[in-house]
Design a protein around this motif. Structure first.
Motif, PDB file in Angstrom:
ATOM      1  N   ASP A  79       0.797  -1.076  -0.052  1.00 51.17           N
ATOM      2  CA  ASP A  79      -0.043  -0.092  -0.165  1.00 51.17           C
ATOM      3  C   ASP A  79       0.851   1.249   0.124  1.00 51.17           C
ATOM      4  N   ILE A  80       2.150   1.302   0.548  1.00 49.01           N
ATOM      5  CA  ILE A  80       2.972   2.233   0.618  1.00 49.01           C
ATOM      6  C   ILE A  80       4.336   1.842  -0.012  1.00 49.01           C
ATOM      7  N   LEU A  81       4.944   2.460  -0.709  1.00 50.30           N
ATOM      8  CA  LEU A  81       6.163   2.573  -1.218  1.00 50.30           C
ATOM      9  C   LEU A  81       7.133   3.801  -0.725  1.00 50.30           C
ATOM     10  N   TYR A  82       7.844   3.344   0.232  1.00 49.75           N
ATOM     11  CA  TYR A  82       8.777   4.303   0.975  1.00 49.75           C
ATOM     12  C   TYR A  82      10.248   4.251   0.252  1.00 49.75           C
ATOM     13  N   ASN A  83      10.684   4.968  -0.628  1.00 50.43           N
ATOM     14  CA  ASN A  83      12.020   4.848  -1.386  1.00 50.43           C
ATOM     15  C   ASN A  83      12.828   6.007  -0.372  1.00 50.43           C
ATOM     16  N   ASN A  84      13.629   4.909   0.507  1.00 51.33           N
ATOM     17  CA  ASN A  84      14.606   5.434   1.668  1.00 51.33           C
ATOM     18  C   ASN A  84      15.865   5.215   1.152  1.00 51.33           C
ATOM     19  N   ILE A 117      13.024   6.186  -9.526  1.00 51.74           N
ATOM     20  CA  ILE A 117      12.264   6.188 -10.543  1.00 51.74           C
ATOM     21  C   ILE A 117      11.610   4.656 -11.000  1.00 51.74           C
ATOM     22  N   ARG A 118      12.645   3.854 -11.045  1.00 47.55           N
ATOM     23  CA  ARG A 118      12.345   2.529 -11.440  1.00 47.55           C
ATOM     24  C   ARG A 118      11.510   1.777 -10.365  1.00 47.55           C
ATOM     25  N   LEU A 119      11.577   1.914  -9.202  1.00 53.20           N
ATOM     26  CA  LEU A 119      10.496   1.215  -8.444  1.00 53.20           C
ATOM     27  C   LEU A 119       9.084   1.920  -8.550  1.00 53.20           C
ATOM     28  N   ASN A 120       9.177   3.009  -8.800  1.00 46.44           N
ATOM     29  CA  ASN A 120       7.657   3.822  -8.815  1.00 46.44           C
ATOM     30  C   ASN A 120       7.266   3.338  -9.899  1.00 46.44           C
ATOM     31  N   ASN A 121       7.798   3.205 -11.271  1.00 43.85           N
ATOM     32  CA  ASN A 121       7.245   2.788 -12.403  1.00 43.85           C
ATOM     33  C   ASN A 121       6.868   1.336 -12.250  1.00 43.85           C
ATOM     34  N   LEU A 122       7.406   0.527 -11.460  1.00 45.84           N
ATOM     35  CA  LEU A 122       7.145  -0.909 -11.270  1.00 45.84           C
ATOM     36  C   LEU A 122       5.918  -1.031 -10.371  1.00 45.84           C
ATOM     37  N   PHE A 123       5.904  -0.094  -9.382  1.00 49.31           N
ATOM     38  CA  PHE A 123       4.819  -0.263  -8.491  1.00 49.31           C
ATOM     39  C   PHE A 123       3.486   0.435  -8.694  1.00 49.31           C
ATOM     40  N   MET A 124       3.605   1.349  -9.611  1.00 47.83           N
ATOM     41  CA  MET A 124       2.583   2.293  -9.809  1.00 47.83           C
ATOM     42  C   MET A 124       1.292   1.786 -10.239  1.00 47.83           C
ATOM     43  N   ASP A 125       1.021   0.790 -10.700  1.00 44.53           N
ATOM     44  CA  ASP A 125      -0.293   0.123 -11.229  1.00 44.53           C
ATOM     45  C   ASP A 125      -0.828  -0.487  -9.913  1.00 44.53           C
ATOM     46  N   MET A 126       0.188  -1.125  -9.166  1.00 45.83           N
ATOM     47  CA  MET A 126      -0.369  -1.933  -7.885  1.00 45.83           C
ATOM     48  C   MET A 126      -0.967  -0.825  -6.869  1.00 45.83           C
ATOM     49  N   SER A 129      -4.067   0.761  -7.967  1.00 48.14           N
ATOM     50  CA  SER A 129      -5.329  -0.241  -7.698  1.00 48.14           C
ATOM     51  C   SER A 129      -5.859  -0.482  -6.258  1.00 48.14           C
ATOM     52  N   ARG A 130      -5.007   0.160  -5.577  1.00 50.75           N
ATOM     53  CA  ARG A 130      -5.681  -0.056  -3.936  1.00 50.75           C
ATOM     54  C   ARG A 130      -5.907   1.161  -3.347  1.00 50.75           C
ATOM     55  N   ASN A 131      -6.785   1.119  -2.212  1.00 51.72           N
ATOM     56  CA  ASN A 131      -7.320   2.266  -1.514  1.00 51.72           C
ATOM     57  C   ASN A 131      -6.194   3.202  -0.982  1.00 51.72           C
ATOM     58  N   GLU A 132      -6.137   4.319  -0.626  1.00 50.34           N
ATOM     59  CA  GLU A 132      -4.987   4.776   0.498  1.00 50.34           C
ATOM     60  C   GLU A 132      -3.857   4.458   0.364  1.00 50.34           C
ATOM     61  N   THR A 133      -3.296   4.767  -0.751  1.00 50.66           N
ATOM     62  CA  THR A 133      -1.901   4.393  -1.003  1.00 50.66           C
ATOM     63  C   THR A 133      -1.039   5.677  -1.100  1.00 50.66           C
ATOM     64  N   ALA A 134       0.344   5.210  -0.822  1.00 48.29           N
ATOM     65  CA  ALA A 134       1.420   6.577  -1.049  1.00 48.29           C
ATOM     66  C   ALA A 134       2.465   6.239  -1.363  1.00 48.29           C
ATOM     67  N   ILE A 135       3.263   7.070  -1.907  1.00 47.28           N
ATOM     68  CA  ILE A 135       4.857   7.083  -2.077  1.00 47.28           C
ATOM     69  C   ILE A 135       5.303   7.968  -1.419  1.00 47.28           C
ATOM     70  N   ILE A 136       6.351   7.474  -0.770  1.00 49.66           N
ATOM     71  CA  ILE A 136       7.159   8.320   0.315  1.00 49.66           C
ATOM     72  C   ILE A 136       8.701   8.424  -0.278  1.00 49.66           C
ATOM     73  N   ASN A 137       9.459   9.460  -0.548  1.00 48.37           N
ATOM     74  CA  ASN A 137      10.650   9.677  -0.745  1.00 48.37           C
ATOM     75  C   ASN A 137      11.513  10.382  -0.111  1.00 48.37           C
ATOM     76  N   THR A 138      12.666   9.707   0.496  1.00 44.96           N
ATOM     77  CA  THR A 138      13.618  10.430   1.314  1.00 44.96           C
ATOM     78  C   THR A 138      14.673  11.357   0.667  1.00 44.96           C
ATOM     79  N   THR A 139      14.393  12.536   0.897  1.00 47.36           N
ATOM     80  CA  THR A 139      15.763  13.519   0.055  1.00 47.36           C
ATOM     81  C   THR A 139      16.527  13.770   1.099  1.00 47.36           C
ATOM     82  N   SER A 140      16.896  15.056   1.069  1.00 47.98           N
ATOM     83  CA  SER A 140      18.074  15.436   1.911  1.00 47.98           C
ATOM     84  C   SER A 140      17.845  17.108   2.126  1.00 47.98           C
TER      85      SER A 140
END
Length: 174
Positions: A79-84, A117-126, A129-140
């Motif tokens: 449900d959540i992709l946390y790119n850390n 970007i690679r992971l976001n592209n892979l997981f985007m459709d997933m 397709s779900r409720n209450e999803t998010a992508i979190i990216n750690t910057t600096s």
């Protein structure tokens, strides 16, 4: 967003910010999957938090990204992709350009920017397709106030910051 009964994937989750986030997400009643390059760090994280699911994966490696996606699909999705995951190769030796510095900069971009970007592209459709999803990216903070000694790291995190702002403003992920 309700942060309970979610499945969260955290790249670079075997130590530092990623592991602390994993602990907090677990405490809220979520299922957490962490990744990292280092098997022994993943095992140590699992010993600290037995509820974690660990997957060895290098954020810079396109084949690892595909394998990670397939493993996550077999686990039921997220449900959540946390790119850390993130790397810094060390300070620039000012005034002395070198092939080693260029290779380090390429690796930083592979992990800190292209891997996201690679992971976001892979997981985007997933995620769509779900409720209450998010992508979190750690910057600096170095994406706002760059460091001359960490010029390429700062640039990689600035690229990620702008990419993240673009995703948010266009809401293409949901």
């Amino acid at each position: 967003m309700h942060l309970k009964n979610k499945t969260i994937l955290i790249t670079g989750g075997s130590s530092g910010i990623g592991l602390e986030a994993a602990k907090r997400f677990l405490a809220l009643g979520n299922k957490v999957i962490i990744t990292g390059r280092n098997r022994s760090k993943l095992e140590a994280a699992k010993r600290q938090c037995p509820a974690l699911t660990t997957i060895q994966s290098d954020a810079a490696n396109p084949q690892d990204a595909i394998a990670l996606f397939e493993k996550v699909v077999n686990l039921g999705g997220i449900d959540i992709l946390y790119n850390n995951a993130g790397v810094g190769v060390g300070p620039l030796n000012l005034g002395i350009p070198s092939e080693k510095h260029l290779q380090g900069a390429i690796y930083e971009m592979e992990v800190n920017y292209f891997g996201v970007i690679r992971l976001n592209n892979l997981f985007m459709d997933m995620l769509k397709s779900r409720n209450e999803t998010a992508i979190i990216n750690t910057t600096s903070i170095l994406s706002i106030v760059p460091s001359v000694l960490e010029a390429t790291y700062s640039a990689s995190k600035t690229a990620l910051s702008f990419y993240t702002k673009s995703l948010r403003s266009f809401r293409i992920y949901k």
